[in-house]
Motif scaffolding. Structure first.
Motif, mmCIF file in Angstrom:
data_model
loop_
_atom_site.group_PDB
_atom_site.id
_atom_site.type_symbol
_atom_site.label_atom_id
_atom_site.label_comp_id
_atom_site.label_asym_id
_atom_site.label_seq_id
_atom_site.Cartn_x
_atom_site.Cartn_y
_atom_site.Cartn_z
ATOM 1 N N ALA A 22 0.854 -1.183 0.000
ATOM 2 C CA ALA A 22 0.000 0.000 0.000
ATOM 3 C C ALA A 22 0.892 1.235 0.000
ATOM 4 O O ALA A 22 1.985 1.217 0.564
ATOM 5 C CB ALA A 22 -0.920 0.005 1.205
ATOM 6 N N GLY A 23 0.409 2.287 -0.654
ATOM 7 C CA GLY A 23 1.181 3.519 -0.751
ATOM 8 C C GLY A 23 1.719 3.689 -2.152
ATOM 9 O O GLY A 23 1.029 3.404 -3.127
ATOM 10 N N GLU A 24 2.958 4.147 -2.245
ATOM 11 C CA GLU A 24 3.599 4.346 -3.538
ATOM 12 C C GLU A 24 4.864 3.509 -3.623
ATOM 13 O O GLU A 24 5.598 3.391 -2.648
ATOM 14 C CB GLU A 24 3.937 5.826 -3.736
ATOM 15 N N ILE A 25 5.093 2.942 -4.808
ATOM 16 C CA ILE A 25 6.322 2.191 -5.053
ATOM 17 C C ILE A 25 7.076 2.940 -6.139
ATOM 18 O O ILE A 25 6.609 3.046 -7.274
ATOM 19 C CB ILE A 25 6.042 0.742 -5.486
ATOM 20 N N ASP A 26 8.231 3.484 -5.757
ATOM 21 C CA ASP A 26 9.037 4.252 -6.694
ATOM 22 C C ASP A 26 10.516 4.003 -6.416
ATOM 23 O O ASP A 26 10.861 3.136 -5.616
ATOM 24 C CB ASP A 26 8.681 5.745 -6.633
ATOM 25 N N LEU A 27 11.362 4.769 -7.047
ATOM 26 C CA LEU A 27 12.800 4.569 -6.924
ATOM 27 C C LEU A 27 13.269 4.644 -5.470
ATOM 28 O O LEU A 27 14.195 3.944 -5.078
ATOM 29 C CB LEU A 27 13.546 5.596 -7.776
ATOM 30 N N SER A 28 12.594 5.447 -4.654
ATOM 31 C CA SER A 28 13.028 5.624 -3.268
ATOM 32 C C SER A 28 12.816 4.382 -2.399
ATOM 33 O O SER A 28 13.476 4.232 -1.374
ATOM 34 C CB SER A 28 12.312 6.823 -2.638
ATOM 35 N N ASN A 29 11.896 3.503 -2.798
ATOM 36 C CA ASN A 29 11.626 2.333 -1.954
ATOM 37 C C ASN A 29 11.519 1.018 -2.738
ATOM 38 O O ASN A 29 11.109 0.005 -2.190
ATOM 39 C CB ASN A 29 10.355 2.554 -1.127
ATOM 40 N N GLU A 55 -0.991 3.347 -4.886
ATOM 41 C CA GLU A 55 -1.494 4.520 -5.594
ATOM 42 C C GLU A 55 -0.600 4.942 -6.750
ATOM 43 O O GLU A 55 -1.032 5.672 -7.638
ATOM 44 C CB GLU A 55 -1.626 5.688 -4.612
ATOM 45 N N TYR A 56 0.644 4.497 -6.721
ATOM 46 C CA TYR A 56 1.609 4.890 -7.760
ATOM 47 C C TYR A 56 2.655 3.796 -7.874
ATOM 48 O O TYR A 56 3.149 3.286 -6.862
ATOM 49 C CB TYR A 56 2.271 6.221 -7.386
ATOM 50 N N LEU A 57 3.008 3.440 -9.092
ATOM 51 C CA LEU A 57 4.011 2.417 -9.360
ATOM 52 C C LEU A 57 4.846 2.881 -10.530
ATOM 53 O O LEU A 57 4.324 3.053 -11.639
ATOM 54 C CB LEU A 57 3.327 1.080 -9.679
ATOM 55 N N GLU A 78 -8.269 -0.490 -10.270
ATOM 56 C CA GLU A 78 -8.482 0.300 -11.487
ATOM 57 C C GLU A 78 -7.323 1.235 -11.798
ATOM 58 O O GLU A 78 -6.996 1.459 -12.958
ATOM 59 C CB GLU A 78 -9.747 1.149 -11.348
ATOM 60 N N LEU A 79 -6.728 1.799 -10.771
ATOM 61 C CA LEU A 79 -5.679 2.787 -10.956
ATOM 62 C C LEU A 79 -4.435 2.201 -11.625
ATOM 63 O O LEU A 79 -3.864 2.809 -12.530
ATOM 64 C CB LEU A 79 -5.312 3.395 -9.598
ATOM 65 N N LEU A 80 -4.020 1.021 -11.203
ATOM 66 C CA LEU A 80 -2.786 0.427 -11.731
ATOM 67 C C LEU A 80 -2.993 -0.497 -12.923
ATOM 68 O O LEU A 80 -2.028 -0.848 -13.598
ATOM 69 C CB LEU A 80 -2.054 -0.352 -10.641
ATOM 70 N N ALA A 81 -4.213 -0.898 -13.180
ATOM 71 C CA ALA A 81 -4.469 -1.840 -14.273
ATOM 72 C C ALA A 81 -3.870 -1.381 -15.603
ATOM 73 O O ALA A 81 -3.200 -2.171 -16.281
ATOM 74 C CB ALA A 81 -5.961 -2.117 -14.403
ATOM 75 N N PRO A 82 -4.039 -0.117 -16.004
ATOM 76 C CA PRO A 82 -3.445 0.301 -17.279
ATOM 77 C C PRO A 82 -1.916 0.254 -17.259
ATOM 78 O O PRO A 82 -1.292 -0.110 -18.260
ATOM 79 C CB PRO A 82 -3.937 1.742 -17.461
ATOM 80 N N VAL A 83 -1.315 0.603 -16.133
ATOM 81 C CA VAL A 83 0.147 0.583 -16.024
ATOM 82 C C VAL A 83 0.675 -0.833 -16.201
ATOM 83 O O VAL A 83 1.630 -1.074 -16.944
ATOM 84 C CB VAL A 83 0.594 1.168 -14.655
#
Length: 98
Positions: A22-29, A55-57, A78-83
């Motif tokens: 849960a939250g955001e997964i980005d370069l920082s983590n 919420e963000y990948l 729904e939010l990540l499905a297109p990504v």
């Protein structure tokens, strides 16, 4: 401020291992996420990776998933499905919720 990444490991009643993020997964983590994936993947069976709370990948998060595509099932909202679809993960692993 970005929401912190939280990772929770559990096991469903049918024995399937689950890693929920849960939250955001980005370069920082992404390294933390990759380590959690590596620790949760086992020879016992598939790992269900629940990303419905993410919420963000970004590409670093996607890259963390790639080494494990043969052993994971991904659940997205729904939010990540297109990504996940655009990144091609739907072609190489099981993705639910799209």
């Amino acid at each position: 401020m970005t929401p912190p990444l939280t990772l929770t490991s559990s096991r469903r009643p049918d024995g399937v291992a689950v890693l929920a993020a849960a939250g955001e997964i980005d370069l920082s983590n992404a390294r933390t996420f990759a380590s959690a994936l590596a620790g949760a993947v086992s020879d016992d069976g598939p790992l269900l990776v629940d990303l419905t709370g993410v919420e963000y990948l970004d590409s670093a998060g996607l890259a963390a998933l790639l080494p494990h595509v043969a052993r994971i099932r991904i659940v997205v909202g729904e939010l990540l499905a297109p990504v996940i679809t655009i990144a091609g993960l739907t072609d190489i692993t099981t993705v639910d919720g799209r």
